[in-house]
Design a protein around this motif. Sequence first.
Motif, short mmCIF file in Angstrom:
data_model
loop_
_atom_site.label_atom_id
_atom_site.label_comp_id
_atom_site.label_asym_id
_atom_site.label_seq_id
_atom_site.Cartn_x
_atom_site.Cartn_y
_atom_site.Cartn_z
N GLN A 53 0.57 -1.50 -0.21
CA GLN A 53 0.12 -0.29 -0.01
C GLN A 53 0.70 1.13 0.19
O GLN A 53 1.94 1.24 0.67
CB GLN A 53 -0.86 0.06 1.03
CG GLN A 53 -2.09 1.24 1.44
CD GLN A 53 -3.00 1.44 2.53
OE1 GLN A 53 -3.60 -0.47 2.20
NE2 GLN A 53 -3.00 2.10 3.10
N VAL A 54 0.28 2.12 -1.12
CA VAL A 54 0.90 3.51 -0.83
C VAL A 54 -0.02 4.19 -0.55
O VAL A 54 -0.79 4.17 -1.37
CB VAL A 54 1.76 3.46 -2.16
CG1 VAL A 54 2.44 4.53 -2.48
CG2 VAL A 54 3.55 2.46 -2.28
N THR A 55 0.69 5.64 0.06
CA THR A 55 -0.68 6.79 -0.05
C THR A 55 0.28 7.91 -0.05
O THR A 55 1.61 8.49 0.64
CB THR A 55 -1.76 7.29 1.97
OG1 THR A 55 -1.95 6.00 1.84
CG2 THR A 55 -1.67 8.57 1.62
N VAL A 56 -0.46 8.75 -1.27
CA VAL A 56 0.28 10.05 -1.29
C VAL A 56 -0.69 11.40 -1.45
O VAL A 56 -1.81 11.19 -1.58
CB VAL A 56 0.79 10.55 -3.05
CG1 VAL A 56 1.01 11.27 -3.56
CG2 VAL A 56 1.45 8.48 -3.65
N GLU A 57 0.12 12.18 -0.64
CA GLU A 57 -0.66 13.46 -0.22
C GLU A 57 0.37 14.86 -0.50
O GLU A 57 0.99 15.11 -0.63
CB GLU A 57 -0.76 13.22 1.83
CG GLU A 57 -1.89 11.68 1.96
CD GLU A 57 -1.45 11.53 3.67
OE1 GLU A 57 -3.07 12.64 3.97
OE2 GLU A 57 -0.48 11.89 4.04
N SER A 69 -5.51 13.20 -2.09
CA SER A 69 -4.46 12.10 -1.93
C SER A 69 -5.16 11.08 -2.45
O SER A 69 -5.91 11.42 -2.98
CB SER A 69 -4.90 11.63 -0.28
OG SER A 69 -5.87 11.56 0.40
N ALA A 70 -4.04 10.15 -2.17
CA ALA A 70 -4.27 8.85 -3.14
C ALA A 70 -3.99 8.16 -2.25
O ALA A 70 -2.14 8.25 -1.99
CB ALA A 70 -3.69 8.67 -4.30
N THR A 71 -4.96 6.53 -2.45
CA THR A 71 -3.89 5.42 -1.87
C THR A 71 -4.27 4.50 -2.85
O THR A 71 -4.83 4.27 -3.83
CB THR A 71 -4.94 5.39 -0.37
OG1 THR A 71 -4.75 6.16 0.48
CG2 THR A 71 -4.28 3.65 0.08
N MET A 82 -0.43 8.49 -7.83
CA MET A 82 -0.53 10.04 -8.44
C MET A 82 -2.10 10.71 -7.50
O MET A 82 -2.99 9.67 -7.69
CB MET A 82 -0.51 10.87 -8.98
CG MET A 82 -0.69 11.72 -9.67
SD MET A 82 0.01 12.43 -11.28
CE MET A 82 -1.49 12.43 -12.10
N PRO A 83 -2.25 11.44 -6.47
CA PRO A 83 -3.57 12.02 -6.41
C PRO A 83 -3.67 13.27 -7.31
O PRO A 83 -2.69 13.85 -7.73
CB PRO A 83 -3.19 12.57 -4.84
CG PRO A 83 -1.90 13.15 -5.17
CD PRO A 83 -1.72 11.91 -5.83
#
Length: 126
Positions: A53-57, A69-71, A82-83
């Motif tokens: 899992q990768v979360t980008v904010e 944000s995107a998970t 990419m959000p």
Amino acid sequence: MRWIGSLLCVLTIALGVSGKAHAERALATAPVALSDDCPVCRALNVGSKPVAQVTVEVIRVPDGANLGSATCSNLAPNAYCMPAVGCLGSYIAYCKVTVKGSRKAIRAALMPEDEIHGPIVVLPAE
């Protein structure tokens, strides 16, 4: 009988250590001043296996507001997360990437883009 106690102790320690492999790890870019530019933040899996899992904010400074944000779960090799963040006027922001598990395979950057000319600068996450 003492060896059974020792074995149980070793197994308990080993299980405790292995549980930490799924801890979350964060990367962040330096903050950048944006003036009608779009903050594009991407996290790329450069490894040979999926990342759990990768979360980008995109975070605004100084109030810490999350601008987008995107998970992504099971991020495949050579895929990015990419959000979607619009062009929001003048402010300062940075990119924060949180990885469940090892972050070795993740590379991330904040790339402010001007709507006409594209990327202005690339700031890597560390």
